[in-house]
Scaffold this motif. Structure first.
Motif, PDB file in Angstrom:
ATOM      1  N   TRP A  95      -5.812  -4.974   0.728  1.00  0.00           N
ATOM      2  CA  TRP A  95      -5.974  -4.558  -0.707  1.00  0.00           C
ATOM      3  C   TRP A  95      -5.898  -3.223  -0.967  1.00  0.00           C
ATOM      4  N   GLN A  97      -0.829  -8.500  -5.540  1.00  0.00           N
ATOM      5  CA  GLN A  97      -1.065  -8.024  -4.272  1.00  0.00           C
ATOM      6  C   GLN A  97      -1.698  -9.065  -3.539  1.00  0.00           C
ATOM      7  N   PRO A 120      -5.128   0.451  -2.427  1.00  0.00           N
ATOM      8  CA  PRO A 120      -4.459   1.278  -2.124  1.00  0.00           C
ATOM      9  C   PRO A 120      -4.352   2.547  -0.967  1.00  0.00           C
ATOM     10  N   TYR A 168      -0.427  -4.537 -10.453  1.00  0.00           N
ATOM     11  CA  TYR A 168       0.616  -4.888  -9.104  1.00  0.00           C
ATOM     12  C   TYR A 168       0.122  -6.115  -8.458  1.00  0.00           C
ATOM     13  N   ARG A 212       0.630   0.932  -0.589  1.00  0.00           N
ATOM     14  CA  ARG A 212       0.926   0.065  -1.077  1.00  0.00           C
ATOM     15  C   ARG A 212       1.335  -0.612  -0.237  1.00  0.00           C
TER      16      ARG A 212
END
Length: 540
Positions: free
Chosen positions: A136, A130, A138, A128, A149
């Motif tokens: 940052w 980010q 999850p 992903y 997220r």
């Protein structure tokens, strides 16, 4: 879930990271002689990390990520990632998450900087973009059924093994952060929403997957940051709101709130003014401890109803750490506070030890719940680096000091379940126990502190002088002392009246010389007879 792994070793490992190497050594609390289990000759190692169960160990080098098995000490796999600056495992160690700072290159598409791998074999399952570095990672449910997220003004929720597309989304204008309680379904989500243009800031509790209904909420104004911590059941949330600066304090203001799944919300009433330094839930009960107030700070234990359960001692403390079994609490003063540690028995509500650990930059309980480590590490401090291993009863069992001009970067205990270490404590050369706070000694000048010479006494050989006999004081003729009666209260009033009469005498002389007086000065002259009569009555 991760692949089957052997049970934890009966002796925990200690990971020691420095500029020239990373070492895995046996616990100094469990063996008389430390054994080097594995040495990684890696210069300037960026990061090291144990998995949550302690079965894996990760090393981040300048070229890649290396993953090792802690039980067999064998290399498992390597991930070709070079700029990683954060590593984290999912709650059940099924997944390994790596984060590198987000960057862009002109003319190229944005590349994912957050990657999720299967921890068993290093298989990439999700990647992903980010952009926020502070938030940052999850956030997972404890059973790894979902994770969320944080993105701009929204949270995207995924349900593994589907990592490609989110299955639910929470979108709120001003959403700054969120937190997921470690509970069974339905999951509880805490959110912090920053207000604007007269709209207050807000913390809300929501239920997953129905994200529309608010379980509980609390509103407030003018706070910049928010820190959330759940109790061990995921049913109650502590929210610490803070500002960078305020009119009342250079260090800003803080406010502590409590919300739960029953819909209740309240402010924690603290008995001393000042900032909140630390808040921690017990890992086994619904009690929590708060360290707060201007120095010397207070430490208070609250129950589930936010009532005061009991007070710990006041002192120079700013952080608290529960042992993993919740039976003991370390109350510490680190950073800009002198390094003192108090260990409390939470069941008996008694202090069992008091330790002096100066220049401490890192504290961690051992997973045997009987020892802990204090370390002085760089870059926080670059001199006198090293670490010490203590019993919770206050005895020092091991001490390591780096050589001159050498640095220590990180020390970590291996997680797991371990028997209590029984290594004998060490003693100082004089037979005393190191780390025990000592009573303040008599002052010695700097030039005599490294010698056995006695501090010279002033006028050591001079004979005592006899007390000087002063003749009794004789009142000055015509002075106010001739009017005194011997009664302190009367003499005080007589002295004041005499002063006023002397002022009137001077005013009358000025009036006779043709000076122009103020109205209040003329009024004082008219009261001359009144002052004289009052003085005569006092002298009777």
């Amino acid at each position: 879930m991760a692949s089957a792994v052997p049970k934890s070793s009966p002796i925990p490992l200690l990971a020691v990271r420095g500029p020239s190497a990373v070492q895995l050594v046996t616990s100094p609390a469990h063996q008389d002689e430390i054994t080097k289990v594995k040495v990684f000759n890696i210069e300037n190692c960026r990061l090291t990390c144990f998995s949550r169960s302690g079965h894996q160990f990760v090393i981040s080098t300048k070229d890649d990520i290396q993953v090792y098995c802690c039980n067999t000490h064998q290399h498992l796999y390597t991930l070709p990632k070079r700029r990683i600056n954060a590593i984290e495992y999912s709650p059940q160690d099924t997944y390994l998450m790596l984060f590198e700072p987000f960057t862009t290159t002109a003319g190229e598409e944005e590349k994912p900087n957050l990657c999720i791998y299967k921890s068993s074999n290093g298989e990439l399952v999700g990647s992903y973009i980010q952009k926020k570095q502070n938030e940052w990672a999850p956030i997972w449910s404890n059973d790894e059924a979902i994770f969320g997220r944080l993105q701009t003004n929204q949270v995207c929720f995924y349900e593994p093994p589907n990592f490609e597309r989110y299955v639910n989304r929470l979108a709120i204008e001003g959403l700054q952060m969120f937190s997921l309680g470690k509970s069974i379904p339905p999951y509880t989500i805490g959110t912090f929403i920053k207000g604007k243009k007269g709209i207050p800031d807000c913390v809300r509790l929501l239920s997953y997957p129905d994200l529309k209904a608010t379980i509980a909420s609390k509103s407030f104004f003018n706070f910049d940051h928010c820190n959330m911590k759940w109790n061990y059941r995921g049913t109650a949330l502590l929210v610490l709101c803070s500002t960078d600066m305020s009119e009342n304090s250079y260090y800003g203001d803080t406010m502590l709130q409590h919300l739960n799944r029953n819909g209740d919300s309240s402010s924690i009433q603290l008995s001393k003014a000042g900032p909140v330094y630390s808040m921690e839930w017990s890992p086994v009960t619904d009690e929590f401890v708060v360290v707060y107030g201007f120095m010397p700070s207070k430490a208070t234990v609250f129950n589930a109803k936010c009532d005061v359960a009991w007070e710990l001692s006041s002192g120079a403390k700013n952080v608290a750490y529960y042992s993993f079994d919740g039976l003991h609490l370390a109350l510490c003063g680190f950073g800009n506070v002198s390094g003192n540690i108090e260990v409390w028995n939470m069941k008996d509500r008694k202090r069992i030890s008091q330790i002096e650990a100066l220049d401490t930059t890192h504290f961690q309980w051992c997973y045997d719940n009987y020892h802990f480590i204090t370390a002085t590490t760089a870059p926080r401090l670059r001199v006198k680096n090293g670490f010490k291993v203590w019993r919770l009863t206050g005895e020092l069992v091991y001490e390591y000091k780096t050589g001159e001009n050498q640095e220590l970067w990180q020390v970590l205990w291996q997680p797991g379940s371990y028997e209590r270490g029984q290594k004998a404590p060490i003693t100082s050369e004089d037979g005393s126990a190191p780390g025990k706070p000592k009573a303040a000694a008599a002052y010695r000048p700097p030039h005599l502190r490294q010698t056995t010479r006695q501090v010279p006494k002033l006028h050591d050989d001079a004979p005592a002088k006899p007390a000087t006999q002063h003749p009794p004081r004789v009142p000055k003729p015509g002075g106010v002392e001739e009017l005194f009666t011997g009664d302190l209260e009367k003499d005080k009033k007589i002295k004041q009246l005499h002063k006023k009469l002397q002022q009137i005498k001077g005013l009358k002389e000025r009036l006779a010389n043709g000076d122009k007086l103020e109205v209040d000065q003329l009024e004082k002259i008219k009261r001359e007879n009144e002052f004289v009569e009052e003085m005569e009555n006092l002298r009777l």
